[in-house]
Design a protein around this motif. Structure first.
Motif: not given
Length: 344
Positions: A145-151
């Motif tokens: 899966v492609m996951v967002r970065k928090r920072d």
């Protein structure tokens, strides 16, 4: 102190990390009844205790995709709550049937990480196992899966891209030891086509179609306890649409494939899969299949058939998969490569 869970972001994963997912679930005939209400599912082995007993089983197991959805749904809060896209599947195997009364839980191991060049997202590979109340694996698969970065400024982890088999070898298929298709009743199953009637390269238009509705897909996604925001919250996407859960499309296409593949009774492996284009309420899902391979098995009367299942929105009769640029045609929703068991 906040007590709510925002989900994991890309920088929260580490290669080798093992995640035990909440919450175990005891299944019953209710899951089967709801599944058959949501989809035009009619494969005899999962519909009739008497048919299943005639094939050597103690009773009708739950549909193979019920097991998949339950195992998958439990991973969402930990793996894909902050995902941009579910990118693919590999090395999936159903290891033992799931019966009413079984309690299913899931755990995943992070086997790969790769930050994307934009620095805002990354790809996470996990190997997920579903286990029953005895600690026995009922199925396993890899997905990424492609996951967002928090920072976005957080440092990139070491890149690890796992080597995955393109196809589950037929010798690795797990067949219930008691399964026996020697006295298989083709009339009750719904079609006379057996393993020897299918040729590699053959394509089958499954003819029928179902228009997807908002209420049904949200009911199905809740049934599997999938908490992904994009399936419920219309404010989560800029277009204001709820994205149809990809598993809903998988089950719809598998059910539609009954017309032409009624005797492909058990799904035993998932070789590859791609959700090619998004599906939304109002789309009419149709399906076609291509025979990719066949293999004999040691089980009496049982053959294995490898199938490509393609779900489309609109016409399915032209068998278009990709354009000249190698990209999926815009009407293609799903491209799924799997092994099934069929009477010889």
């Amino acid at each position: 102190m906040t007590k709510t869970n925002p989900g994991r972001f890309f920088e929260d994963y580490q290669t080798g990390q093992v995640i035990r997912h909440a919450v175990p679930r005891t299944v019953s005939g209710g899951e089967r009844a709801l599944y058959h209400a949501l989809y035009p599912a009619r494969h005899a082995l999962a519909s009739s205790d008497e048919f299943a007993r005639a094939c050597g089983l103690k009773a009708a197991p739950l549909d193979d995709l019920i097991a998949f959805h339950i195992v998958f749904g439990k991973t969402v809060p930990d793996v894909s709550l902050n995902a941009v896209a579910n990118l693919g599947y590999a090395e999936g195997r159903w290891l033992r049937p799931v019966w009413p009364g079984d309690t299913i839980r899931s755990e995943s191991e992070v086997i790969g990480l790769k930050q994307n060049s934009n620095g805002k997202t990354g790809v996470v590979w996990v190997r997920t196992r579903g286990l029953n109340q005895s600690g026995e694996s009922v199925m396993e698969y890899v997905r990424w899966v492609m996951v967002r970065k928090r920072d976005p400024e957080a440092p990139a982890p070491e890149t690890v891209v796992p080597e995955l088999a393109e196809v589950v070898d037929a010798s690795g298929l797990v067949i219930p030891s008691e399964l026996n298709f020697s006295a298989y009743d083709f009339e009750l199953a719904g079609e006379n086509h057996r393993w020897g009637d299918y040729e590699i390269g053959e394509r089958i238009d499954h003819v029928d179609g179902v228009t997807i509705e908002e209420a049904e897909h949200m009911l199905a996604t809740r049934l599997w306890q999938n908490t992904a925001k994009v399936h419920f919250d219309a404010t989560n996407r800029e277009d204001g649409k709820r994205l149809i859960y990809g598993g809903h499309v998988i089950s719809m296409a598998r059910a539609l494939s009954f017309n032409g593949l009624a005797n492909a009774q058990m799904v035993v492996a998932l070789n590859a899969g791609a959700h090619a284009n998004p599906c939304f309420a109002g789309d009419t899902v149709r399906a076609w299949s291509e025979v990719l391979d066949k293999a004999e098995t040691a089980a009496p009367g049982v053959g294995a058939i490898r199938l490509r299942l393609v779900a489309t929105k609109g016409d399915s009769g032209d068998f278009v998969l990709k354009g000249e640029d190698g990209k999926y045609a815009p009407e293609v929703l799903l491209d799924l490569d799997y092994w099934a068991l069929m009477p010889v």
